[in-house]
Design an enzyme around this catalytic site. Structure first.
Site, PDB file in Angstrom:
ATOM      1  N   HIS A   1       9.801  -9.033   1.090  1.00 21.59           N
ATOM      2  CA  HIS A   1       8.578  -8.215   1.812  1.00 21.59           C
ATOM      3  C   HIS A   1       7.748  -9.488   2.262  1.00 21.59           C
ATOM      4  O   HIS A   1       7.689 -10.624   1.705  1.00 21.59           O
ATOM      5  CB  HIS A   1       7.730  -7.199   1.354  1.00 21.59           C
ATOM      6  CG  HIS A   1       6.747  -7.525   0.236  1.00 21.59           C
ATOM      7  ND1 HIS A   1       6.915  -8.122  -0.880  1.00 21.59           N
ATOM      8  CD2 HIS A   1       5.386  -7.874   0.513  1.00 21.59           C
ATOM      9  CE1 HIS A   1       6.047  -8.419  -1.510  1.00 21.59           C
ATOM     10  NE2 HIS A   1       4.947  -8.189  -0.926  1.00 21.59           N
TER      11      HIS A   1
ATOM     12  N   ALA B   1       2.670   1.395  -2.263  1.00 21.24           N
ATOM     13  CA  ALA B   1       1.593   2.465  -2.267  1.00 21.24           C
ATOM     14  C   ALA B   1       0.598   1.878  -1.174  1.00 21.24           C
ATOM     15  O   ALA B   1      -0.043   2.569  -0.351  1.00 21.24           O
ATOM     16  CB  ALA B   1       0.823   2.872  -3.423  1.00 21.24           C
ATOM     17  N   GLY B   2       0.229   0.673  -1.205  1.00 21.76           N
ATOM     18  CA  GLY B   2      -0.906   0.328  -0.202  1.00 21.76           C
ATOM     19  C   GLY B   2      -2.119   0.337  -0.648  1.00 21.76           C
ATOM     20  O   GLY B   2      -2.448   1.399  -1.556  1.00 21.76           O
TER      21      GLY B   2
ATOM     22  N   SER C   1       1.561   1.408  -8.357  1.00 24.46           N
ATOM     23  CA  SER C   1       0.637   0.415  -8.874  1.00 24.46           C
ATOM     24  C   SER C   1       1.164   0.171 -10.386  1.00 24.46           C
ATOM     25  O   SER C   1       2.272   0.588 -10.755  1.00 24.46           O
ATOM     26  CB  SER C   1      -0.785   1.256  -8.986  1.00 24.46           C
ATOM     27  OG  SER C   1      -0.860   2.521  -9.630  1.00 24.46           O
TER      28      SER C   1
ATOM     29  N   HIS D   1       6.223  -1.242   1.723  1.00 23.95           N
ATOM     30  CA  HIS D   1       6.726  -2.034   0.569  1.00 23.95           C
ATOM     31  C   HIS D   1       5.806  -1.447  -0.704  1.00 23.95           C
ATOM     32  O   HIS D   1       6.434  -1.775  -1.846  1.00 23.95           O
ATOM     33  CB  HIS D   1       6.054  -3.333   0.865  1.00 23.95           C
ATOM     34  CG  HIS D   1       5.816  -4.192  -0.479  1.00 23.95           C
ATOM     35  ND1 HIS D   1       6.939  -4.458  -1.497  1.00 23.95           N
ATOM     36  CD2 HIS D   1       4.660  -4.667  -0.933  1.00 23.95           C
ATOM     37  CE1 HIS D   1       6.337  -5.243  -2.243  1.00 23.95           C
ATOM     38  NE2 HIS D   1       5.188  -5.237  -2.201  1.00 23.95           N
TER      39      HIS D   1
ATOM     40  N   PRO E   1       7.528  -0.525  -5.006  1.00 21.86           N
ATOM     41  CA  PRO E   1       6.702  -0.181  -6.211  1.00 21.86           C
ATOM     42  C   PRO E   1       5.436   0.585  -6.015  1.00 21.86           C
ATOM     43  O   PRO E   1       4.698   0.573  -4.973  1.00 21.86           O
ATOM     44  CB  PRO E   1       6.596  -1.800  -6.354  1.00 21.86           C
ATOM     45  CG  PRO E   1       6.424  -2.245  -5.090  1.00 21.86           C
ATOM     46  CD  PRO E   1       7.323  -1.567  -4.311  1.00 21.86           C
TER      47      PRO E   1
ATOM     48  N   HIS F   1       4.366 -11.897  -8.592  1.00 20.94           N
ATOM     49  CA  HIS F   1       5.020 -12.305  -7.611  1.00 20.94           C
ATOM     50  C   HIS F   1       5.787 -13.554  -7.690  1.00 20.94           C
ATOM     51  O   HIS F   1       5.825 -14.112  -8.466  1.00 20.94           O
ATOM     52  CB  HIS F   1       3.900 -12.727  -6.304  1.00 20.94           C
ATOM     53  CG  HIS F   1       3.378 -11.663  -5.834  1.00 20.94           C
ATOM     54  ND1 HIS F   1       2.194 -10.971  -5.964  1.00 20.94           N
ATOM     55  CD2 HIS F   1       3.510 -11.025  -4.808  1.00 20.94           C
ATOM     56  CE1 HIS F   1       1.707 -10.108  -5.357  1.00 20.94           C
ATOM     57  NE2 HIS F   1       2.636  -9.963  -4.484  1.00 20.94           N
TER      58      HIS F   1
ATOM     59  N   SER G   1       7.537   3.636  -9.566  1.00 21.86           N
ATOM     60  CA  SER G   1       8.118   2.693  -8.525  1.00 21.86           C
ATOM     61  C   SER G   1       9.500   3.534  -8.503  1.00 21.86           C
ATOM     62  O   SER G   1      10.273   4.695  -8.869  1.00 21.86           O
ATOM     63  CB  SER G   1       8.401   1.463  -9.272  1.00 21.86           C
ATOM     64  OG  SER G   1       7.156   0.791  -9.276  1.00 21.86           O
TER      65      SER G   1
END
Length: 220
Positions: free
Chosen positions: A93, A151-152, A127, A149, A125, A1, A132
């Protein structure tokens, strides 16, 4: 991040405290203190919007510096000279944006989502061990010009740490240069939804421009 996670948290903590104090002074009995808010146009509302905009600009500059660093690192190990002149995809995001939708000026909060206006490029993206996507927005009005944003999560971080083992994680990321220690089990591929199914579910929001295969994943 990257971005404003540290300073952003400090800003959020400060203004949540101010909002709770405002509610108490106004004598409003909320069912939960975390529902505290600022009235639009109030001093704290305007200060908060200004602080959020500052934090988001800080985050944008962080991404720009990171991109420059990656290009410089690439030039240091790639013998053949190259120029990074292709359009950069600036995609953030978990942010707030003042926009116009359905004829009204609104503040849109995209949590786990990114903006996908017509023709706008974005990044979705997968995982650590999946694909991605670089996408182009379709400007779907019903989504407030948004898409996912990523896959979740399929399971929570806590559940992932309990359910998955290091051997499984190492096997799932065998062809990816990444951390393979117990501290990243909560990010293991099996903890996330199938990115291809997620992409199929939002065909009306974006079109895929490029499919990227993970080679290196930097966690931290």
């Amino acid at each position: 991040h990257s971005g404003s996670r540290g300073v952003g948290n400090a800003i959020g903590t400060q203004f949540i405290s101010l909002a709770k104090a405002d509610m108490e002074r106004a004598g409003l009995d909320l069912p939960d203190q975390d529902l505290a808010y600022f009235e639009e146009g109030s001093p704290h509302f305007d200060d908060y919007v200004q602080a959020v905009e500052w934090a988001q600009e800080f985050a944008r500059l962080n991404r720009e510096v990171m991109m420059q660093s990656v290009v410089q690192a690439g030039r240091s190990v790639i013998d053949k000279p190259f120029d990074a002149h292709v359009e950069a995809v600036n995609c953030h995001h978990n942010y707030v944006s003042g926009e116009q939708h359905f004829g009204k000026e609104v503040l849109v909060t995209r949590k786990g989502a990114v903006r996908a206006r017509s023709g706008e490029l974005g990044i979705i993206p997968g995982s650590m061990g999946a694909r991605s996507y670089i996408v182009r927005g379709k400007g779907n009005a019903e989504s407030f010009h948004s898409c996912s944003h990523g896959a979740g999560r399929k399971v929570s971080r806590t559940a992932a740490r309990e359910e998955f083992r290091l051997e499984q994680h190492s096997a799932a990321t065998a062809d990816v240069e990444c951390r393979k220690d117990a501290a990243v089990i909560d990010e293991t591929p099996a903890a996330y939804k199938d990115i291809d199914a997620v992409m199929a579910a939002q065909r009306d929001l974006v079109e895929v421009v490029h499919t990227l295969k993970q080679v290196v994943c930097v966690k931290g």
